[in-house]
Write a protein that holds these residues in place. Structure first.
Motif, PDB file in Angstrom:
ATOM      1  N   LEU A  18       0.925  -1.486  -0.329  1.00 55.81           N
ATOM      2  CA  LEU A  18      -0.071  -0.006   0.006  1.00 55.81           C
ATOM      3  C   LEU A  18       1.008   1.478   0.077  1.00 55.81           C
ATOM      4  O   LEU A  18       0.852   2.143  -0.216  1.00 55.81           O
ATOM      5  CB  LEU A  18      -0.785   0.093   1.027  1.00 55.81           C
ATOM      6  CG  LEU A  18      -1.962  -0.941   1.387  1.00 55.81           C
ATOM      7  CD1 LEU A  18      -3.091  -0.358   2.230  1.00 55.81           C
ATOM      8  CD2 LEU A  18      -3.409  -0.370  -0.158  1.00 55.81           C
ATOM      9  N   GLN A  41       0.568   4.003  -2.681  1.00 49.51           N
ATOM     10  CA  GLN A  41       0.716   5.505  -2.339  1.00 49.51           C
ATOM     11  C   GLN A  41       1.452   6.709  -2.472  1.00 49.51           C
ATOM     12  O   GLN A  41       0.989   7.436  -3.751  1.00 49.51           O
ATOM     13  CB  GLN A  41       0.064   5.438  -1.189  1.00 49.51           C
ATOM     14  CG  GLN A  41      -1.082   4.919  -1.073  1.00 49.51           C
ATOM     15  CD  GLN A  41      -1.674   4.783   0.780  1.00 49.51           C
ATOM     16  OE1 GLN A  41      -0.734   5.182   1.365  1.00 49.51           O
ATOM     17  NE2 GLN A  41      -2.291   3.978   0.935  1.00 49.51           N
ATOM     18  N   MET A  91     -14.762  -4.228  -1.586  1.00 48.86           N
ATOM     19  CA  MET A  91     -14.441  -5.296  -2.242  1.00 48.86           C
ATOM     20  C   MET A  91     -14.385  -6.451  -1.386  1.00 48.86           C
ATOM     21  O   MET A  91     -13.990  -6.887  -0.561  1.00 48.86           O
ATOM     22  CB  MET A  91     -13.039  -5.156  -3.136  1.00 48.86           C
ATOM     23  CG  MET A  91     -13.587  -3.562  -3.679  1.00 48.86           C
ATOM     24  SD  MET A  91     -11.374  -2.763  -3.950  1.00 48.86           S
ATOM     25  CE  MET A  91     -10.366  -2.934  -3.137  1.00 48.86           C
ATOM     26  N   THR A 103     -12.656  -6.582   2.242  1.00 46.64           N
ATOM     27  CA  THR A 103     -12.144  -5.671   2.068  1.00 46.64           C
ATOM     28  C   THR A 103     -12.932  -4.207   1.508  1.00 46.64           C
ATOM     29  O   THR A 103     -14.038  -4.418   0.982  1.00 46.64           O
ATOM     30  CB  THR A 103     -10.839  -5.204   1.270  1.00 46.64           C
ATOM     31  OG1 THR A 103     -11.641  -5.405  -0.187  1.00 46.64           O
ATOM     32  CG2 THR A 103     -10.334  -6.525   1.473  1.00 46.64           C
ATOM     33  N   GLY A 158     -12.231  -0.509  -0.200  1.00 44.96           N
ATOM     34  CA  GLY A 158     -11.293   0.143  -1.156  1.00 44.96           C
ATOM     35  C   GLY A 158     -11.490   1.728  -1.401  1.00 44.96           C
ATOM     36  O   GLY A 158     -12.851   1.913  -1.268  1.00 44.96           O
ATOM     37  N   CYS A 179      -9.964   3.714  -4.494  1.00 46.24           N
ATOM     38  CA  CYS A 179      -9.950   3.859  -5.655  1.00 46.24           C
ATOM     39  C   CYS A 179     -10.155   5.415  -5.899  1.00 46.24           C
ATOM     40  O   CYS A 179     -10.624   5.739  -6.017  1.00 46.24           O
ATOM     41  CB  CYS A 179     -11.064   3.122  -5.992  1.00 46.24           C
ATOM     42  SG  CYS A 179     -10.742   1.265  -5.424  1.00 46.24           S
ATOM     43  N   ASP A 180      -9.211   5.528  -7.308  1.00 43.57           N
ATOM     44  CA  ASP A 180      -8.908   7.060  -8.473  1.00 43.57           C
ATOM     45  C   ASP A 180     -10.404   6.188  -9.302  1.00 43.57           C
ATOM     46  O   ASP A 180     -10.003   5.207  -9.704  1.00 43.57           O
ATOM     47  CB  ASP A 180      -7.873   6.961  -8.965  1.00 43.57           C
ATOM     48  CG  ASP A 180      -7.661   8.382  -9.592  1.00 43.57           C
ATOM     49  OD1 ASP A 180      -7.868   9.426  -8.918  1.00 43.57           O
ATOM     50  OD2 ASP A 180      -7.700   8.061 -11.058  1.00 43.57           O
ATOM     51  N   GLY A 204      -9.256   3.621 -11.871  1.00 41.62           N
ATOM     52  CA  GLY A 204      -9.400   2.347 -10.626  1.00 41.62           C
ATOM     53  C   GLY A 204      -8.256   2.034 -10.376  1.00 41.62           C
ATOM     54  O   GLY A 204      -8.246   0.873  -9.790  1.00 41.62           O
ATOM     55  N   TYR A 205      -7.371   3.399  -9.981  1.00 39.44           N
ATOM     56  CA  TYR A 205      -5.957   2.555  -9.555  1.00 39.44           C
ATOM     57  C   TYR A 205      -6.598   2.437  -7.758  1.00 39.44           C
ATOM     58  O   TYR A 205      -7.060   3.510  -7.197  1.00 39.44           O
ATOM     59  CB  TYR A 205      -5.413   3.846  -9.775  1.00 39.44           C
ATOM     60  CG  TYR A 205      -3.630   3.465  -9.076  1.00 39.44           C
ATOM     61  CD1 TYR A 205      -2.655   2.665  -9.669  1.00 39.44           C
ATOM     62  CD2 TYR A 205      -3.346   4.100  -7.518  1.00 39.44           C
ATOM     63  CE1 TYR A 205      -1.473   2.360  -9.624  1.00 39.44           C
ATOM     64  CE2 TYR A 205      -2.103   3.257  -7.414  1.00 39.44           C
ATOM     65  CZ  TYR A 205      -0.912   3.119  -8.171  1.00 39.44           C
ATOM     66  OH  TYR A 205       0.158   3.076  -7.892  1.00 39.44           O
ATOM     67  N   VAL A 206      -5.908   1.879  -7.596  1.00 40.89           N
ATOM     68  CA  VAL A 206      -6.609   1.133  -5.741  1.00 40.89           C
ATOM     69  C   VAL A 206      -5.524   1.878  -4.821  1.00 40.89           C
ATOM     70  O   VAL A 206      -3.602   1.844  -4.795  1.00 40.89           O
ATOM     71  CB  VAL A 206      -6.584   0.142  -5.213  1.00 40.89           C
ATOM     72  CG1 VAL A 206      -6.290  -0.182  -4.149  1.00 40.89           C
ATOM     73  CG2 VAL A 206      -7.689  -1.210  -5.940  1.00 40.89           C
ATOM     74  N   ASN A 230      -5.954   2.307  -1.365  1.00 41.86           N
ATOM     75  CA  ASN A 230      -6.330   2.298   0.681  1.00 41.86           C
ATOM     76  C   ASN A 230      -6.366   0.800  -0.038  1.00 41.86           C
ATOM     77  O   ASN A 230      -7.946   1.195   0.214  1.00 41.86           O
ATOM     78  CB  ASN A 230      -6.202   2.992   1.076  1.00 41.86           C
ATOM     79  CG  ASN A 230      -5.245   2.847   2.189  1.00 41.86           C
ATOM     80  OD1 ASN A 230      -4.873   2.085   2.799  1.00 41.86           O
ATOM     81  ND2 ASN A 230      -5.617   4.004   3.312  1.00 41.86           N
ATOM     82  N   ILE A 231      -6.465  -0.156   1.107  1.00 43.66           N
ATOM     83  CA  ILE A 231      -6.993  -0.999   1.439  1.00 43.66           C
ATOM     84  C   ILE A 231      -7.753  -1.260   2.640  1.00 43.66           C
ATOM     85  O   ILE A 231      -5.991  -0.965   3.586  1.00 43.66           O
ATOM     86  CB  ILE A 231      -6.868  -2.434   0.173  1.00 43.66           C
ATOM     87  CG1 ILE A 231      -7.039  -2.695  -0.725  1.00 43.66           C
ATOM     88  CG2 ILE A 231      -7.905  -3.564   1.600  1.00 43.66           C
ATOM     89  CD1 ILE A 231      -5.981  -3.413  -1.886  1.00 43.66           C
TER      90      ILE A 231
END
Length: 127
Positions: A3, A7, A21, A46, A48, A50-51, A55-57, A59-60
């Motif tokens: 993570l 980031q 998710m 989880t 999440g 996402c942008d 679709g970029y993850v 933080n989870i």
């Protein structure tokens, strides 16, 4: 470690989304869940961040049971949405628009996001 690398490599655009998710998982573990309505029947739940554009993850937050992943100190009234959002939003600065579904559209959460200079867009049930 993963993570922090995610980031560091990408800062999100103005719009982001938070949602549940599921990660397919058939191994052993106390946090494995079964839900017959999901595509992956056995999974790890989880949440999440996402942008929204890519679709970029970013933080989870893994679900380990009712009280294990929330931060009880962040909201004394017990708002579940705030307890999920507080740790997920740590990589974001101010001025982002956060999109959510109906489970996270609460007045307590909207007030919390406004204090953090974030904006909320979510669906509302008529009932």
């Amino acid at each position: 470690m993963i993570l922090s690398n995610f980031q560091r490599e990408f800062y999100p655009f103005e719009e982001a989304s938070i949602d549940e998710m599921v990660l397919g998982f058939k191994g052993c573990g106390l946090f494995k869940q079964f839900n017959a309505t999901k595509p992956k029947k056995y999974h790890i739940k989880t949440f999440g961040l996402c942008d929204a554009a890519t679709g970029y993850v970013l933080n989870i937050l893994t679900y380990f049971g009712g009280d294990t992943f929330y931060k009880p100190e962040c909201e004394p009234d017990g708002s579940r949405a705030v307890k999920i959002f507080e740790p997920l939003l740590t990589p974001l600065g101010t001025g982002h628009k956060i999109f959510v579904d109906r489970f996270y559209t609460t007045r307590v959460l909207i007030d919390y996001l406004l204090q953090k200079k974030q904006y909320h867009t979510g669906t509302v049930n008529l009932n």
